[in-house]
Design a protein around this motif. Structure first.
Motif, mmCIF file in Angstrom:
data_model
loop_
_atom_site.group_PDB
_atom_site.id
_atom_site.type_symbol
_atom_site.label_atom_id
_atom_site.label_comp_id
_atom_site.label_asym_id
_atom_site.label_seq_id
_atom_site.Cartn_x
_atom_site.Cartn_y
_atom_site.Cartn_z
ATOM 1 N N PRO A 13 57.081 -5.769 6.376
ATOM 2 C CA PRO A 13 57.023 -7.198 6.613
ATOM 3 C C PRO A 13 57.311 -7.632 8.149
ATOM 4 O O PRO A 13 58.361 -7.151 8.653
ATOM 5 C CB PRO A 13 58.034 -7.874 5.632
ATOM 6 C CG PRO A 13 58.401 -6.751 4.594
ATOM 7 C CD PRO A 13 58.014 -5.198 5.470
ATOM 8 N N VAL A 14 56.397 -8.348 8.741
ATOM 9 C CA VAL A 14 56.636 -8.629 10.081
ATOM 10 C C VAL A 14 56.107 -10.288 10.619
ATOM 11 O O VAL A 14 55.401 -10.842 9.543
ATOM 12 C CB VAL A 14 55.854 -7.802 11.026
ATOM 13 C CG1 VAL A 14 56.487 -6.316 10.803
ATOM 14 C CG2 VAL A 14 54.541 -7.947 10.887
ATOM 15 N N TYR A 15 56.715 -10.811 11.358
ATOM 16 C CA TYR A 15 56.106 -12.146 11.966
ATOM 17 C C TYR A 15 56.025 -11.992 13.527
ATOM 18 O O TYR A 15 56.711 -10.988 14.234
ATOM 19 C CB TYR A 15 57.163 -13.117 11.833
ATOM 20 C CG TYR A 15 57.358 -13.767 10.399
ATOM 21 C CD1 TYR A 15 56.368 -14.774 10.035
ATOM 22 C CD2 TYR A 15 58.213 -13.198 9.452
ATOM 23 C CE1 TYR A 15 56.505 -15.325 8.828
ATOM 24 C CE2 TYR A 15 58.423 -13.935 8.122
ATOM 25 C CZ TYR A 15 57.516 -14.831 7.900
ATOM 26 O OH TYR A 15 57.513 -15.339 6.631
ATOM 27 N N VAL A 16 55.127 -12.468 14.080
ATOM 28 C CA VAL A 16 54.715 -12.306 15.386
ATOM 29 C C VAL A 16 55.440 -13.460 16.320
ATOM 30 O O VAL A 16 55.320 -14.737 15.994
ATOM 31 C CB VAL A 16 53.177 -12.487 15.831
ATOM 32 C CG1 VAL A 16 52.876 -12.625 17.212
ATOM 33 C CG2 VAL A 16 52.381 -11.344 15.041
ATOM 34 N N LEU A 17 56.286 -12.965 16.930
ATOM 35 C CA LEU A 17 57.119 -13.947 17.861
ATOM 36 C C LEU A 17 56.202 -14.238 19.277
ATOM 37 O O LEU A 17 56.525 -15.449 19.552
ATOM 38 C CB LEU A 17 58.390 -13.262 18.195
ATOM 39 C CG LEU A 17 59.282 -13.092 16.989
ATOM 40 C CD1 LEU A 17 60.656 -12.168 17.636
ATOM 41 C CD2 LEU A 17 59.642 -14.291 16.377
ATOM 42 N N HIS A 18 55.780 -13.238 19.774
ATOM 43 C CA HIS A 18 55.242 -13.508 21.132
ATOM 44 C C HIS A 18 54.100 -12.716 21.517
ATOM 45 O O HIS A 18 54.169 -11.279 21.009
ATOM 46 C CB HIS A 18 56.064 -13.712 22.142
ATOM 47 C CG HIS A 18 55.753 -14.035 23.551
ATOM 48 N ND1 HIS A 18 55.124 -15.174 23.845
ATOM 49 C CD2 HIS A 18 55.760 -13.290 24.673
ATOM 50 C CE1 HIS A 18 54.842 -15.295 25.149
ATOM 51 N NE2 HIS A 18 55.358 -14.056 25.663
ATOM 52 N N THR A 19 53.080 -12.947 22.271
ATOM 53 C CA THR A 19 52.159 -11.950 22.800
ATOM 54 C C THR A 19 52.030 -12.195 24.277
ATOM 55 O O THR A 19 52.108 -13.181 24.712
ATOM 56 C CB THR A 19 50.667 -11.910 22.015
ATOM 57 O OG1 THR A 19 50.166 -12.806 22.307
ATOM 58 C CG2 THR A 19 51.008 -11.640 20.594
ATOM 59 N N TYR A 20 51.771 -10.962 24.811
ATOM 60 C CA TYR A 20 51.425 -11.079 26.539
ATOM 61 C C TYR A 20 50.560 -10.038 27.006
ATOM 62 O O TYR A 20 50.456 -8.816 26.349
ATOM 63 C CB TYR A 20 52.610 -11.289 27.437
ATOM 64 C CG TYR A 20 53.657 -10.004 27.027
ATOM 65 C CD1 TYR A 20 53.381 -8.873 27.993
ATOM 66 C CD2 TYR A 20 54.754 -9.998 26.121
ATOM 67 C CE1 TYR A 20 54.473 -7.972 27.859
ATOM 68 C CE2 TYR A 20 55.657 -9.123 26.252
ATOM 69 C CZ TYR A 20 55.434 -8.081 27.169
ATOM 70 O OH TYR A 20 56.349 -7.008 26.791
#
Length: 239
Positions: A13-20
């Motif tokens: 189980p995960v959530y995306v906090l940020h991408t770069y």
């Protein structure tokens, strides 16, 4: 052992906090995971138009992630949709970005906080369902500091004496409520602290003073670099 199986974690189980961006076609994805804390992983080729993973990298959506690697920067192999997709709009969306930035700044990598993960998921649902944004943020800020082990005593002052509702205090980070006057900290009444301990934010004074208190406590732990989304929220509605 094949590289792809080193410390492999499947369907977590995960959530995306940020991408770069990373190199020419890839992305670094900062994930909030339930059992492994904050994890950074490379999504190879995710910037390509036909990447299957590109459309999955959405914040605030419950996902199942698979990654591997022993170094701090993992390899993200796949993402799948979890259950209960959410839609955050307007101020709720800004509040969500604020929560993400807060965790990116304060949560160390690979330090699991299962209770905080579950509370984050519940907070997103609350943001999508009602407009009590300020109270929702105060609850999350307090829960986050408590889950991370920062002392935020609410029912006793720094001398371990029970807080009195009608008494005035100055609350100082890492000390707590001080009965004597001091230049540091936030001036508030005991009722505000007791209300926060009871999770009762119905009193307008409690709403105001709890906001002032959490702002000072978070600034203490964040250091000199302010949160970008905090200023946006202040400009919007004083949240």
């Amino acid at each position: 052992m094949a590289v792809s199986t080193i410390n492999r974690q499947d369907n977590q189980p995960v959530y995306v906090l940020h991408t770069y961006p990373f190199k020419e076609t890839s992305l670094v994805v900062e994930l909030l995971t339930r059992d492994f804390g904050r994890v950074a992983a490379v999504a190879k080729g995710a910037r390509r138009p036909r990447s299957a993973m590109r459309g999955m990298l959405q914040s605030f959506q419950p996902l199942l992630g698979t990654w591997s690697g022993k170094a701090e920067l993992k390899s993200l192999h796949s993402l799948e949709w979890g259950s209960g997709l959410l839609l955050l709009k307007g101020e709720a969306l800004m509040c969500g970005f604020y929560l993400n930035e807060l965790m990116l700044r304060l949560l160390p990598r690979e330090d699991a906080h299962e209770g905080l993960f579950d509370y984050y998921a519940q907070t997103l649902k609350t943001l999508s369902a009602n407009a009590h944004y300020a109270t929702t943020l105060r609850r999350f800020e307090l829960k986050m500091l408590q889950e991370m082990g920062y002392a935020v005593p609410l029912t006793e002052d720094e001398a371990a004496v029970e807080v009195v509702a009608a008494q005035s205090y100055v609350y100082v980070a890492e000390r707590g409520a001080c009965a004597e006057s001091t230049k540091d900290g936030v001036s508030l009444i005991g009722k505000t602290l007791l209300d926060m301990a009871r999770d009762d934010y119905t009193d307008p004074k409690t709403q105001l003073q709890s906001k002032q208190l959490m702002r000072v406590l978070l600034a203490h732990y964040l250091g000199d670099k302010p949160l970008h989304t905090r200023q946006l929220l202040v400009d919007l509605q004083g949240l």
